[in-house]
Design an enzyme around this catalytic site. Structure first.
Site, PDB file in Angstrom:
ATOM      1  N   ASN A   1     -15.723 -52.878  24.379  1.00 30.75           N
ATOM      2  CA  ASN A   1     -15.597 -51.505  25.197  1.00 30.75           C
ATOM      3  C   ASN A   1     -16.924 -51.226  25.876  1.00 30.75           C
ATOM      4  O   ASN A   1     -17.801 -51.872  25.882  1.00 30.75           O
ATOM      5  CB  ASN A   1     -15.164 -50.422  24.133  1.00 30.75           C
TER       6      ASN A   1
ATOM      7  N   PRO B   1     -10.904 -52.924   9.913  1.00 33.24           N
ATOM      8  CA  PRO B   1     -10.854 -51.776   8.818  1.00 33.24           C
ATOM      9  C   PRO B   1     -11.775 -50.522   9.645  1.00 33.24           C
ATOM     10  O   PRO B   1     -12.467 -50.753  10.139  1.00 33.24           O
ATOM     11  CB  PRO B   1     -11.992 -52.518   7.810  1.00 33.24           C
TER      12      PRO B   1
ATOM     13  N   LYS C   1     -11.079 -38.902   8.073  1.00 35.09           N
ATOM     14  CA  LYS C   1     -12.236 -39.740   7.733  1.00 35.09           C
ATOM     15  C   LYS C   1     -13.167 -38.902   6.826  1.00 35.09           C
ATOM     16  O   LYS C   1     -14.350 -39.490   6.600  1.00 35.09           O
ATOM     17  CB  LYS C   1     -13.053 -40.053   8.864  1.00 35.09           C
TER      18      LYS C   1
HETATM   19  O1  PMT Z   1     -23.020 -45.942  23.819  1.00 29.77           O
HETATM   20  P1  PMT Z   1     -22.883 -44.679  24.868  1.00 29.77           P
HETATM   21  O2  PMT Z   1     -22.666 -45.657  25.764  1.00 29.77           O
HETATM   22  O3  PMT Z   1     -24.181 -43.916  25.004  1.00 29.77           O
HETATM   23  O4  PMT Z   1     -21.545 -43.923  24.806  1.00 29.77           O
HETATM   24  C1  PMT Z   1     -21.607 -42.952  23.678  1.00 29.77           C
HETATM   25  C2  PMT Z   1     -20.077 -42.949  22.953  1.00 29.77           C
HETATM   26  C3  PMT Z   1     -19.175 -42.430  23.857  1.00 29.77           C
HETATM   27  C4  PMT Z   1     -19.652 -44.163  22.461  1.00 29.77           C
HETATM   28  C5  PMT Z   1     -20.407 -41.895  21.773  1.00 29.77           C
HETATM   29  O5  PMT Z   1     -20.724 -40.752  22.043  1.00 29.77           O
HETATM   30  C6  PMT Z   1     -19.157 -41.928  20.901  1.00 29.77           C
HETATM   31  O6  PMT Z   1     -18.218 -40.969  21.159  1.00 29.77           O
HETATM   32  N1  PMT Z   1     -18.855 -42.586  20.078  1.00 29.77           N
HETATM   33  C7  PMT Z   1     -17.523 -42.699  19.219  1.00 29.77           C
HETATM   34  C8  PMT Z   1     -16.477 -43.550  19.983  1.00 29.77           C
HETATM   35  C9  PMT Z   1     -15.192 -43.841  19.445  1.00 29.77           C
HETATM   36  O7  PMT Z   1     -15.103 -45.071  19.323  1.00 29.77           O
HETATM   37  O8  PMT Z   1     -14.813 -42.883  18.798  1.00 29.77           O
HETATM   38  P2  PMT Z   1     -13.273 -43.151  17.965  1.00 29.77           P
HETATM   39  O9  PMT Z   1     -12.764 -41.824  18.305  1.00 29.77           O
HETATM   40  O10 PMT Z   1     -12.823 -44.387  18.307  1.00 29.77           O
HETATM   41  O11 PMT Z   1     -13.838 -43.229  16.426  1.00 29.77           O
HETATM   42  C10 PMT Z   1     -13.793 -42.317  15.590  1.00 29.77           C
HETATM   43  C11 PMT Z   1     -15.131 -42.338  14.574  1.00 29.77           C
HETATM   44  O12 PMT Z   1     -14.467 -43.241  13.826  1.00 29.77           O
HETATM   45  C12 PMT Z   1     -16.329 -42.687  15.195  1.00 29.77           C
HETATM   46  O13 PMT Z   1     -17.402 -42.179  14.552  1.00 29.77           O
HETATM   47  C13 PMT Z   1     -16.284 -44.325  15.121  1.00 29.77           C
HETATM   48  O14 PMT Z   1     -17.715 -44.862  14.936  1.00 29.77           O
HETATM   49  C14 PMT Z   1     -15.797 -44.461  13.746  1.00 29.77           C
HETATM   50  N2  PMT Z   1     -14.846 -45.819  13.787  1.00 29.77           N
HETATM   51  C15 PMT Z   1     -14.117 -46.000  14.449  1.00 29.77           C
HETATM   52  C16 PMT Z   1     -13.442 -47.309  14.238  1.00 29.77           C
HETATM   53  C17 PMT Z   1     -13.433 -47.957  13.231  1.00 29.77           C
HETATM   54  N3  PMT Z   1     -13.043 -49.292  12.897  1.00 29.77           N
HETATM   55  N4  PMT Z   1     -14.265 -47.366  12.273  1.00 29.77           N
HETATM   56  C18 PMT Z   1     -14.882 -46.468  12.309  1.00 29.77           C
HETATM   57  O15 PMT Z   1     -15.924 -45.907  11.454  1.00 29.77           O
END
Ligand code: PMT
Length: 406
Positions: A208, A303, A339
């Site tokens: 991504n 996971p 979570k």
């Molecule tokens: O890295 P940059 O270019 O500076 O950009 C910053 C960012 C946009 C990546 C950052 O600010 C951000 O928003 N990070 C989380 C991105 C994300 O994937 O969010 P999500 O909505 O998919 O996931 C929710 C949460 O679960 C996140 O804290 C993620 O780390 C966590 N997660 C997601 C998938 C997974 N399999 N395990 C997880 O723990």
């Protein structure tokens, strides 16, 4: 980092690395600081005061005595500034200050100083390893002065070893630590950052747009505020933040393994990484050849790392992020519940100046209990400061509860 309004005294002593102090002065000024340079007599053998005067726009102080000198300058200078940095610091300067000797302007300033001090030693490797020098440094550290470890590499004497002045950027980063509140001192913080790479074959992967900038900013700012920081990072092109332990990983499963192993000893986890939700069911061992007009891949879910650490949680504060294009707050609240988070950073990734890759971000901080805090568009470092302010408050509340239940 912004040093606007900060006044730094830069002490320069007589080693070959004195020329690099000019770059340190330039970077500090570039970050917004006002810099006053004090040079020892030996330093002037290596580089002239005029260089520093031209860079800083201020007269360089070189002597205790003289017709135009204020007799109390040695006391005033070390107490008026916000921080003192000595770069390079010779074994001689270190020994004199450790032994309480003030026989020139710089050593006298340092003995009378009431402001935080950073010593950046630079010398020959044998001199650095000398137990007397190490003992003197330990005495200075025991008195609350900070000492930067020199870098390894080729030295002026021709040898290769420890003793080089650290790069100016790292010195500036260490000064930022000196100027920051130490409200995370004694805390262990785990930060994740960057994307993950999920392999299709040895040359292709699913990923991504995360650059790691937001997570690295969190790690940097947490270190500056005194935390013991570990950063688990997916593949990025960013330099390792100064003072932070870095664990580099590739895939979501690698990241999960590291986070689960480190989590139990942490006070807080900040999960800024953009972890891939899916991976190819099977990564081919050999490069996939161009053969058919169309091609389909089967993916399987990775996971969820945050869900996996939830049952391991004892007293840790857990902060998640939600990168969303629609229904930002609703989606963020759903992820916070599922979570079991203490705080979620709702990240609008629709705007061109917010979210992935750019240096700025616009987020809303949503605590499990309490009102959401929408923030304006800020630099990623400023966003990190705001998130860590919340973490500091959550840790204080947690400590209060732990004391009450003890
Ligand atoms: O890295 P940059 O270019 O500076 O950009 C910053 C960012 C946009 C990546 C950052 O600010 C951000 O928003 N990070 C989380 C991105 C994300 O994937 O969010 P999500 O909505 O998919 O996931 C929710 C949460 O679960 C996140 O804290 C993620 O780390 C966590 N997660 C997601 C998938 C997974 N399999 N395990 C997880 O723990």
């Amino acid at each position: 980092m912004a040093f606007t309004g900060k006044r730094i005294l830069l002490g320069v002593t007589g080693g070959i690395a004195a020329y690099k102090a000019a770059e340190v002065a330039r970077r500090l000024i570039g970050a917004g600081a006002r810099v006053k340079v004090v040079m020892t007599r030996a330093a002037q053998e290596f580089v002239g005061p005029l260089t520093f005067a031209a860079l800083t726009g201020e007269k360089v102080a070189t002597a205790m005595f003289g017709p135009d000198r204020d007799p109390l300058e040695h006391v005033a200078l070390g107490q008026e500034v916000d921080a003192i940095v000595v770069a390079p610091a010779t074994a001689n300067l270190i020994g004199k200050v450790a032994g309480g000797i003030g026989d020139d302007l710089l050593t006298t300033i340092m003995l009378a100083a009431t402001r935080p001090v950073l010593i950046c030693p630079a010398m020959n490797a044998e001199m650095w390893a000398n137990p007397v020098v190490q003992g003197n440094l330990a005495r200075l550290q025991g008195r609350g002065l900070r000492v930067m470890e020199p870098a390894a590499g080729p030295l002026a004497c021709g040898a290769v070893g420890l003793g080089r002045l650290p790069e100016p950027d790292l010195i500036v980063e260490a000064v930022a630590g000196l100027l920051s509140p130490q409200d995370l001192a004694g805390r262990k913080i785990l930060v994740t950052a960057g994307p993950t790479h999920e392999d299709f074959d040895p040359v292709r992967f699913l990923t991504n747009r995360s650059s790691g900038k937001q997570g690295y900013a969190l790690a940097r700012v947490a270190w500056r505020r005194g935390a013991d920081v570990t950063l688990v990072s997916g593949p990025t092109s960013l330099p390792a933040p100064y003072g932070v332990k870095c664990v580099m990983v590739r895939s979501a499963r690698d990241m999960g393994t590291e986070v689960k192993a480190l989590f139990p000893e942490m006070d807080a986890l900040l999960m800024a990484a953009a972890v891939s939700d899916y991976r190819p069911i099977q990564a081919e061992v050999r490069k996939i050849k161009r053969a058919h007009e169309e091609m389909a891949f089967h993916l399987t879910q990775n996971p969820d790392i945050l869900k996996q650490v939830a049952p391991l949680k004892s007293q840790q504060i857990v902060v998640g992020f939600a990168a969303e294009t629609h229904d930002l707050e609703t989606e963020a609240r759903r992820k916070m519940r599922e979570k079991q988070l203490d705080l979620i950073v709702a990240n609008d990734v629709n705007r061109p100046d917010s979210g992935f890759q750019v240096d700025t971000n616009e987020v809303t901080l949503i605590p499990r209990a309490g009102d959401p805090l929408p923030l304006p568009l800020l630099s990623k470092e400023e966003v990190a400061v705001k998130i860590l302010d919340q973490v500091v408050a959550l840790l204080k509340t947690r400590d209060g509860v732990l004391v009450k239940n003890a």
